[in-house]
Design a protein around this motif. Structure first.
Motif, PDB file in Angstrom:
ATOM      1  N   PHE A   1       2.598 -21.510   7.920  1.00  0.00           N
ATOM      2  CA  PHE A   1       1.902 -20.803   6.935  1.00  0.00           C
ATOM      3  C   PHE A   1       0.791 -20.279   7.586  1.00  0.00           C
ATOM      4  O   PHE A   1       0.267 -19.285   7.100  1.00  0.00           O
ATOM      5  N   ASN A   2       0.020 -20.746   8.428  1.00  0.00           N
ATOM      6  CA  ASN A   2      -1.068 -20.270   8.886  1.00  0.00           C
ATOM      7  C   ASN A   2      -1.200 -19.598  10.225  1.00  0.00           C
ATOM      8  O   ASN A   2      -1.852 -19.077  10.772  1.00  0.00           O
ATOM      9  N   SER A   3       0.092 -19.749  10.864  1.00  0.00           N
ATOM     10  CA  SER A   3       0.054 -19.375  12.445  1.00  0.00           C
ATOM     11  C   SER A   3       1.161 -18.110  12.515  1.00  0.00           C
ATOM     12  O   SER A   3       1.188 -17.539  13.446  1.00  0.00           O
ATOM     13  N   CYS A   4       2.115 -18.081  11.569  1.00  0.00           N
ATOM     14  CA  CYS A   4       2.903 -16.956  11.643  1.00  0.00           C
ATOM     15  C   CYS A   4       3.512 -16.725  10.231  1.00  0.00           C
ATOM     16  O   CYS A   4       4.780 -16.867  10.129  1.00  0.00           O
ATOM     17  N   GLY A   5       2.546 -16.497   9.427  1.00  0.00           N
ATOM     18  CA  GLY A   5       3.210 -16.096   7.964  1.00  0.00           C
ATOM     19  C   GLY A   5       3.959 -15.007   7.873  1.00  0.00           C
ATOM     20  O   GLY A   5       4.084 -14.120   8.713  1.00  0.00           O
ATOM     21  N   PRO A   6       4.923 -14.933   6.737  1.00  0.00           N
ATOM     22  CA  PRO A   6       5.743 -13.921   6.331  1.00  0.00           C
ATOM     23  C   PRO A   6       4.911 -12.491   6.520  1.00  0.00           C
ATOM     24  O   PRO A   6       3.633 -12.405   6.120  1.00  0.00           O
ATOM     25  N   LEU A   7       5.679 -11.354   7.164  1.00  0.00           N
ATOM     26  CA  LEU A   7       4.964 -10.196   7.173  1.00  0.00           C
ATOM     27  C   LEU A   7       5.150  -9.375   6.001  1.00  0.00           C
ATOM     28  O   LEU A   7       4.738  -8.296   5.844  1.00  0.00           O
ATOM     29  N   ILE A   8       6.057  -9.699   5.152  1.00  0.00           N
ATOM     30  CA  ILE A   8       6.389  -8.917   4.039  1.00  0.00           C
ATOM     31  C   ILE A   8       5.403  -8.074   3.026  1.00  0.00           C
ATOM     32  O   ILE A   8       5.402  -7.085   2.801  1.00  0.00           O
ATOM     33  N   ARG A   9       4.555  -9.039   2.668  1.00  0.00           N
ATOM     34  CA  ARG A   9       3.389  -8.598   2.026  1.00  0.00           C
ATOM     35  C   ARG A   9       2.537  -7.580   2.516  1.00  0.00           C
ATOM     36  O   ARG A   9       1.976  -6.856   1.846  1.00  0.00           O
ATOM     37  N   ARG A  10       2.198  -7.752   3.826  1.00  0.00           N
ATOM     38  CA  ARG A  10       1.178  -7.085   4.443  1.00  0.00           C
ATOM     39  C   ARG A  10       2.073  -5.665   4.727  1.00  0.00           C
ATOM     40  O   ARG A  10       1.121  -4.632   4.659  1.00  0.00           O
ATOM     41  N   VAL A  11       3.532  -5.666   5.052  1.00  0.00           N
ATOM     42  CA  VAL A  11       3.838  -4.503   5.347  1.00  0.00           C
ATOM     43  C   VAL A  11       4.080  -3.645   3.691  1.00  0.00           C
ATOM     44  O   VAL A  11       3.596  -2.335   3.788  1.00  0.00           O
ATOM     45  N   LYS A  12       4.282  -4.316   2.726  1.00  0.00           N
ATOM     46  CA  LYS A  12       4.229  -3.655   1.429  1.00  0.00           C
ATOM     47  C   LYS A  12       3.060  -2.918   0.911  1.00  0.00           C
ATOM     48  O   LYS A  12       2.844  -2.036   0.562  1.00  0.00           O
ATOM     49  N   ALA A  13       1.936  -3.877   1.345  1.00  0.00           N
ATOM     50  CA  ALA A  13       0.628  -3.296   1.110  1.00  0.00           C
ATOM     51  C   ALA A  13       0.363  -2.163   2.034  1.00  0.00           C
ATOM     52  O   ALA A  13      -0.405  -1.097   1.454  1.00  0.00           O
ATOM     53  N   THR A  14       0.485  -1.974   3.284  1.00  0.00           N
ATOM     54  CA  THR A  14       0.474  -1.018   4.163  1.00  0.00           C
ATOM     55  C   THR A  14       1.018   0.366   3.821  1.00  0.00           C
ATOM     56  O   THR A  14       0.296   1.305   3.727  1.00  0.00           O
ATOM     57  N   PHE A  15       2.370   0.110   3.220  1.00  0.00           N
ATOM     58  CA  PHE A  15       3.197   1.369   2.940  1.00  0.00           C
ATOM     59  C   PHE A  15       2.325   1.921   1.610  1.00  0.00           C
ATOM     60  O   PHE A  15       2.480   3.166   1.127  1.00  0.00           O
TER      61      PHE A  15
ATOM     62  N   ILE B   1       7.795 -16.673  15.057  1.00  0.00           N
ATOM     63  CA  ILE B   1       8.055 -17.540  14.109  1.00  0.00           C
ATOM     64  C   ILE B   1       9.040 -18.242  14.637  1.00  0.00           C
ATOM     65  O   ILE B   1       9.069 -19.793  13.944  1.00  0.00           O
ATOM     66  N   PRO B   2       9.559 -18.612  15.592  1.00  0.00           N
ATOM     67  CA  PRO B   2      10.532 -19.517  16.118  1.00  0.00           C
ATOM     68  C   PRO B   2       9.597 -20.905  16.269  1.00  0.00           C
ATOM     69  O   PRO B   2       8.680 -21.098  16.802  1.00  0.00           O
ATOM     70  N   THR B   3      10.405 -22.033  15.778  1.00  0.00           N
ATOM     71  CA  THR B   3       9.900 -23.425  15.951  1.00  0.00           C
ATOM     72  C   THR B   3      10.200 -23.682  17.341  1.00  0.00           C
ATOM     73  O   THR B   3      11.045 -23.183  18.114  1.00  0.00           O
ATOM     74  N   GLY B   4       9.133 -24.287  18.008  1.00  0.00           N
ATOM     75  CA  GLY B   4       9.077 -24.806  19.321  1.00  0.00           C
ATOM     76  C   GLY B   4      10.392 -25.506  19.841  1.00  0.00           C
ATOM     77  O   GLY B   4      10.802 -26.302  18.906  1.00  0.00           O
ATOM     78  N   THR B   5      10.731 -25.240  21.053  1.00  0.00           N
ATOM     79  CA  THR B   5      11.926 -26.086  21.595  1.00  0.00           C
ATOM     80  C   THR B   5      11.998 -26.237  23.056  1.00  0.00           C
ATOM     81  O   THR B   5      11.417 -25.696  23.645  1.00  0.00           O
ATOM     82  N   LEU B   6      12.792 -27.467  23.200  1.00  0.00           N
ATOM     83  CA  LEU B   6      12.861 -27.845  24.567  1.00  0.00           C
ATOM     84  C   LEU B   6      14.323 -27.597  25.116  1.00  0.00           C
ATOM     85  O   LEU B   6      14.672 -28.161  25.954  1.00  0.00           O
ATOM     86  N   GLU B   7      14.972 -26.932  24.060  1.00  0.00           N
ATOM     87  CA  GLU B   7      16.432 -26.680  24.386  1.00  0.00           C
ATOM     88  C   GLU B   7      16.654 -25.586  24.917  1.00  0.00           C
ATOM     89  O   GLU B   7      16.493 -24.350  24.333  1.00  0.00           O
ATOM     90  N   PRO B   8      17.155 -25.202  26.178  1.00  0.00           N
ATOM     91  CA  PRO B   8      17.169 -23.664  26.777  1.00  0.00           C
ATOM     92  C   PRO B   8      18.405 -22.981  25.857  1.00  0.00           C
ATOM     93  O   PRO B   8      18.165 -21.740  25.934  1.00  0.00           O
ATOM     94  N   VAL B   9      19.328 -23.564  25.394  1.00  0.00           N
ATOM     95  CA  VAL B   9      20.377 -22.943  24.628  1.00  0.00           C
ATOM     96  C   VAL B   9      19.645 -22.316  23.361  1.00  0.00           C
ATOM     97  O   VAL B   9      19.944 -20.949  22.905  1.00  0.00           O
TER      98      VAL B   9
END
Length: 328
Positions: A166-180, A221-229
């Protein structure tokens, strides 16, 4: 065969496949990107003594090597952790093997990445071949239209969202809507960027768009991973999603129609937005895969990671439970 039956057949087939390492992805070989692998644990001390890993402790040195540093966000939480940042990478087997090696070294150092981020930086020229307002607006609309699916896909091998989402990669949708709403959809690129403000804590970060040295668009937004695939699948999906917006295949009428249907309370919080995304949407995920991918393997790999254990709702998960393993 009805559409519903086709979806049921696809769901059954997806249960039988696993994601495997690929020597090359279906991306142009010249596309440039970089990644940040964050991990919790006594990584710094253990990796300093590693014999195989290539890195520089000083980020100002070794521009063509991985850099290892303390992750400041972890320090603030009283947690030991580090971040390994890649040099500029391209779609080559050598670079994918480098990622494989780095992940293996962190695993051997007893590091874990589930509560971390797995950020991806794309070279602006590969996403915005013409840096102008029209293309930026296209990207923002495509992102917003499919943000729900992107968030659900981005949990990787985990069932839910990491606790910092919520605080490191929140949804962008509200910001975009407000910008336009303020700038209008025919505004200049400078005006759009000005109204967007800093996006360092959003799902998609444009803060380096005009930075002459960095010049990247960052997917956070991706969750950290140690899986190369999983790294491969994340990099492949977000490249195709973003580049679709500026491609010849872009369907402006469709995207504008889908964007117009999105109604948002301007006072809604990021937490409420994510909680409102609800269960997974297989029908729209299939439509998205048809829009952005031409290769059937890409479509299947995207849908496999998106669905994981099935159609249940994706929620914030402090314990971060893993889904059934769907990769080799």
């Amino acid at each position: 065969m009805t559409k519903l039956n086709e979806e049921r057949e696809l769901l059954e087939y997806l249960k039988t496949i696993s994601l495997t390492y690929r020597e090359n992805l279906n991306m142009p070989s010249a596309v440039k990107f970089g990644i940040e692998i964050e991990a919790i644990g006594n990584i710094m001390n253990k990796l300093k003594n590693g014999k195989n890993i290539r890195y520089y402790l000083n980020p100002d040195e070794g521009k063509n090597e991985w850099t290892l540093k303390y992750e400041e966000a972890f320090r603030g939480l009283g947690i030991m952790g580090a971040e390994l940042s890649s040099p500029i990478l391209t779609n080559t087997n050598e670079n994918w093997l480098d990622i494989q090696n780095i992940c293996s070294q962190i695993k051997n150092a007893q590091g874990s990445s589930g509560q971390c981020g797995g950020h991806i930086h794309y070279n602006v020229a590969d996403i915005l071949p013409e840096k102008n307002a029209e293309n930026l607006i296209r990207i923002l609309k495509v992102w917003v239209v499919f943000e729900k699916i992107s968030f659900q896909f981005s949990t990787g091998e985990f069932k839910g969202y990491r606790r910092t989402v919520f605080n490191s990669c929140g949804p962008l949708i509200r910001r975009v809507k407000a910008t336009f709403k303020v700038a209008g959809e025919n505004a200049s690129m400078e005006k759009i960027i000005e109204e967007m403000g800093r996006t360092r804590d959003k799902a998609l970060n444009f803060d380096n768009l005009d930075d002459a040295e960095k010049n990247t668009i960052e997917v956070r937004i991706p969750t950290g991973t140690l899986e190369p695939v999983i790294w491969q699948n994340n990099i492949n999906y977000f490249y195709h999603l973003l580049s679709y917006a500026t491609s010849e295949n872009y369907d402006e009428d469709l995207i504008n129609s889908l964007y117009a249907k999105i109604k948002l309370n301007p006072s809604i919080t990021p937490k409420q937005i994510l909680e409102g995304y609800g269960p997974k949407d297989i029908s729209n995920a299939i439509k998205l895969s048809d829009l952005i991918f031409t290769d059937p393997v890409d479509k299947l790999y995207f849908l496999k990671q998106y669905l994981k254990d099935g159609l249940e709702e994706t929620k914030k998960d402090d314990d971060l439970q893993k889904s059934k393993v769907f990769y080799k």
